[in-house]
Design an enzyme around this catalytic site. Structure first.
Site, PDB file in Angstrom:
ATOM      1  N   LYS A 138       0.841  -1.180   0.000  1.00 21.22           N
ATOM      2  CA  LYS A 138       0.000   0.000   0.000  1.00 21.22           C
ATOM      3  C   LYS A 138       0.883   1.239   0.000  1.00 21.22           C
ATOM      4  CE  LYS A 138       0.704   1.867   3.413  1.00 21.22           C
ATOM      5  NZ  LYS A 138       1.946   2.354   4.080  1.00 21.22           N
ATOM      6  N   TYR A 223      -4.421   4.134   6.296  1.00 19.55           N
ATOM      7  CA  TYR A 223      -4.963   3.188   7.290  1.00 19.55           C
ATOM      8  C   TYR A 223      -6.301   3.689   7.835  1.00 19.55           C
ATOM      9  CZ  TYR A 223      -0.624   0.534   7.326  1.00 19.55           C
ATOM     10  OH  TYR A 223       0.441  -0.255   6.963  1.00 19.55           O
TER      11      TYR A 223
HETATM   12  P1  NDP Z   1      12.434   1.365   2.403  1.00 24.15           P
HETATM   13  O1  NDP Z   1      13.016   2.661   1.996  1.00 24.15           O
HETATM   14  O2  NDP Z   1      12.903   0.781   3.677  1.00 24.15           O
HETATM   15  O3  NDP Z   1      12.687   0.266   1.275  1.00 24.15           O
HETATM   16  C1  NDP Z   1      12.352   0.501  -0.058  1.00 24.15           C
HETATM   17  C2  NDP Z   1      13.291  -0.311  -0.963  1.00 24.15           C
HETATM   18  O4  NDP Z   1      12.874  -0.118  -2.298  1.00 24.15           O
HETATM   19  C3  NDP Z   1      14.740   0.126  -0.915  1.00 24.15           C
HETATM   20  O5  NDP Z   1      15.468  -0.466   0.141  1.00 24.15           O
HETATM   21  C4  NDP Z   1      15.252  -0.321  -2.265  1.00 24.15           C
HETATM   22  O6  NDP Z   1      15.604  -1.706  -2.197  1.00 24.15           O
HETATM   23  C5  NDP Z   1      14.029  -0.227  -3.161  1.00 24.15           C
HETATM   24  N1  NDP Z   1      14.083   0.914  -4.067  1.00 24.15           N
HETATM   25  C6  NDP Z   1      14.004   0.843  -5.421  1.00 24.15           C
HETATM   26  N2  NDP Z   1      14.122   2.044  -5.970  1.00 24.15           N
HETATM   27  C7  NDP Z   1      14.268   2.925  -4.958  1.00 24.15           C
HETATM   28  C8  NDP Z   1      14.449   4.318  -4.921  1.00 24.15           C
HETATM   29  N3  NDP Z   1      14.472   5.082  -6.031  1.00 24.15           N
HETATM   30  N4  NDP Z   1      14.564   4.906  -3.705  1.00 24.15           N
HETATM   31  C9  NDP Z   1      14.522   4.174  -2.573  1.00 24.15           C
HETATM   32  N5  NDP Z   1      14.358   2.841  -2.563  1.00 24.15           N
HETATM   33  C10 NDP Z   1      14.238   2.211  -3.755  1.00 24.15           C
HETATM   34  O7  NDP Z   1      10.861   1.546   2.395  1.00 24.15           O
HETATM   35  P2  NDP Z   1       9.776   0.657   3.150  1.00 24.15           P
HETATM   36  O8  NDP Z   1      10.186  -0.751   3.120  1.00 24.15           O
HETATM   37  O9  NDP Z   1       9.466   1.265   4.438  1.00 24.15           O
HETATM   38  O10 NDP Z   1       8.475   0.888   2.203  1.00 24.15           O
HETATM   39  C11 NDP Z   1       8.338   0.232   0.956  1.00 24.15           C
HETATM   40  C12 NDP Z   1       6.843   0.096   0.611  1.00 24.15           C
HETATM   41  O11 NDP Z   1       6.210  -0.675   1.624  1.00 24.15           O
HETATM   42  C13 NDP Z   1       6.085   1.416   0.558  1.00 24.15           C
HETATM   43  O12 NDP Z   1       5.133   1.380  -0.470  1.00 24.15           O
HETATM   44  C14 NDP Z   1       5.379   1.497   1.910  1.00 24.15           C
HETATM   45  O13 NDP Z   1       4.181   2.240   1.881  1.00 24.15           O
HETATM   46  C15 NDP Z   1       5.101   0.027   2.190  1.00 24.15           C
HETATM   47  N6  NDP Z   1       5.043  -0.277   3.613  1.00 24.15           N
HETATM   48  C16 NDP Z   1       3.989  -1.009   4.082  1.00 24.15           C
HETATM   49  C17 NDP Z   1       3.884  -1.330   5.413  1.00 24.15           C
HETATM   50  C18 NDP Z   1       2.760  -2.157   5.908  1.00 24.15           C
HETATM   51  O14 NDP Z   1       2.621  -2.317   7.127  1.00 24.15           O
HETATM   52  N7  NDP Z   1       1.933  -2.732   5.044  1.00 24.15           N
HETATM   53  C19 NDP Z   1       4.882  -0.863   6.374  1.00 24.15           C
HETATM   54  C20 NDP Z   1       5.987  -0.144   5.786  1.00 24.15           C
HETATM   55  C21 NDP Z   1       6.038   0.138   4.443  1.00 24.15           C
HETATM   56  P3  NDP Z   1      16.832  -2.297  -3.050  1.00 24.15           P
HETATM   57  O15 NDP Z   1      18.042  -1.615  -2.509  1.00 24.15           O
HETATM   58  O16 NDP Z   1      16.783  -3.731  -2.752  1.00 24.15           O
HETATM   59  O17 NDP Z   1      16.571  -1.982  -4.488  1.00 24.15           O
END
Ligand code: NDP
Length: 372
Positions: A138, A223
């Site tokens: 989401k 949420y």
């Molecule tokens: P993070 O920043 O921790 O992780 C995102 C990952 O996406 C990065 O580590 C990277 O992984 C990859 N990525 C690819 N392109 C980019 C870019 N241009 N900039 C930054 N990261 C990039 O974010 P979250 O994990 O917190 O959030 C990711 C998604 O999950 C969002 O949509 C958020 O809304 C959702 N979310 C949902 C939750 C829930 O409870 N359902 C809780 C937290 C987040 P790599 O280095 O491997 O490419």
């Protein structure tokens, strides 16, 4: 009766129980989990190895019906780390440039997209074109038009599109929904949802409109939007909204800091919600009906969720949200199971239509009608 048939029978009993008692859902999970499982396992590629992906993958270690088998990442060191942690073979490791090749990999059933919001649309469409089921975090996209394109692409490719609405499987949440459906609270009159946290690091992607698509509403306010819908049990027909911005340096144009929004429902029920990146300790739902109420705090965090109704404390046991979510998603994909609250693209599209309307209401200052 062989053990597989016995297991499936227990699972069916568990599925029926879910419809009637979230108490039994947790107990059934325990029973089922203590038995060996020899049914199909959903083989999942995780895309974007960030903070939430780590939480999901660790939770999936306890799944019976889903398993991490592949990674898609832009960071080679993370790929190496995940390979050793989850025993992922080299042939199942991809980058954002080459992941279309998963179409030729028969060992992957689904891709879970856990990247910044604005990337979801193109990544899910590529997953669908590769013929794999798409699971997306989401918000599914950054506006309704993009969400519709994702739904269309998955339909065309005949793959499922599911969204990570983990609260839709949370036992205390399901108990309140059961009580409401059973008429125990009488006619529903009012919902209140407060969702927020202090955002911290000003350089993160959540504060960059190009990647986030917006501000607190996209990330945490969703949420309260989704919660208002599953708690009231009805779709809103109008929305009003106002934005407050105390720090224009951090919260630039198009990145909302705090938005208060209100919904009206056809039944006459109303909702009043707050979404913010500027305050901690905001994770609370309140539902009021003619005959009773329910309140939850925390209401949507990773848990344990806590709450009570006019009948007393909610005592359903805590389950790891992401473990249950992934096992349930496997059942939805393999058995076409219908969850009590949907988690498909159409469900997520409704939230995106509401987000579009909230931003419009902020801009115009007026009441925006909703057709969901
Ligand atoms: P993070 O920043 O921790 O992780 C995102 C990952 O996406 C990065 O580590 C990277 O992984 C990859 N990525 C690819 N392109 C980019 C870019 N241009 N900039 C930054 N990261 C990039 O974010 P979250 O994990 O917190 O959030 C990711 C998604 O999950 C969002 O949509 C958020 O809304 C959702 N979310 C949902 C939750 C829930 O409870 N359902 C809780 C937290 C987040 P790599 O280095 O491997 O490419």
């Amino acid at each position: 009766m062989n053990s597989r048939r016995k297991f499936l029978q227990k699972l069916t009993t568990a599925a029926i129980a879910i419809q009637f008692s979230p108490d039994i859902i947790a107990a059934s999970y325990k029973n089922v989990y203590n038995e060996p499982y020899d049914g199909p396992v959903l083989r999942v590629a995780i895309m974007g190895l960030g903070s939430y992906a780590n939480r999901v993958a660790e939770a999936m270690r306890d799944c019976k019906k889903a398993k991490v088998v592949s990674v898609i990442s832009g960071t080679p060191s993370k790929i190496k780390d995940w390979q050793s942690r989850f025993n992922i073979p080299e042939k199942n490791c991809y980058t954002y440039d080459n992941f279309d090749q998963i179409k030729d990999n028969p060992d992957i059933d689904a891709v879970y997209v856990i990247t910044p919001n604005a990337l979801h649309r193109s990544q899910v469409i590529r997953v669908a074109k590769a013929g794999k089921h798409a699971i997306c975090e989401k918000p599914m996209a950054i506006n309704a038009a993009e969400g519709q394109q994702m739904i269309d692409a998955c339909k065309k490719a005949n793959v499922k599109l599911l969204v990570g609405y983990r609260m839709h499987f949370e036992p205390k949440t399901l108990e309140i929904i059961r009580m409401r459906n059973n008429g125990e609270m009488g006619k529903i009159l009012f919902f209140q949802g407060w969702c927020g946290f202090a955002i911290g690091d000003p350089t993160q992607w959540r504060l960059n409109k190009q990647l986030s698509g917006g501000g607190s509403i996209m990330d945490i306010g969703i949420y309260a939007i989704n919660g208002a819908r599953y708690m009231v049990g009805e779709e809103p027909i109008w929305v009003t909204a106002t934005e407050t911005k105390t720090n224009k340096e951090i919260f630039k144009e198009g990145v909302d800091e705090t938005i208060q929004f209100q919904f009206g429902f056809a039944s006459g029920a109303v909702a009043s919600c707050l979404s913010t990146y500027a305050m901690n300790n905001l994770d609370r739902f309140f539902l009021n009906g003619e005959k009773g109420y329910a309140e939850m705090q925390p209401s949507t965090g990773y848990g344990p969720i806590q709450g009570r109704t006019f009948k007393g404390e909610l005592t359903q046991p805590h389950v790891t949200h992401q473990t249950v979510q992934m096992d349930e998603m496997a059942s939805i994909i393999f058995e076409n199971k219908q969850p009590i609250v949907p988690i498909n693209g159409e469900e997520a599209l409704k939230d995106l239509k509401i987000i579009d309307a909230i931003y419009l209401a902020v801009k115009t200052g007026g009441k925006v009608k909703l057709k969901l």
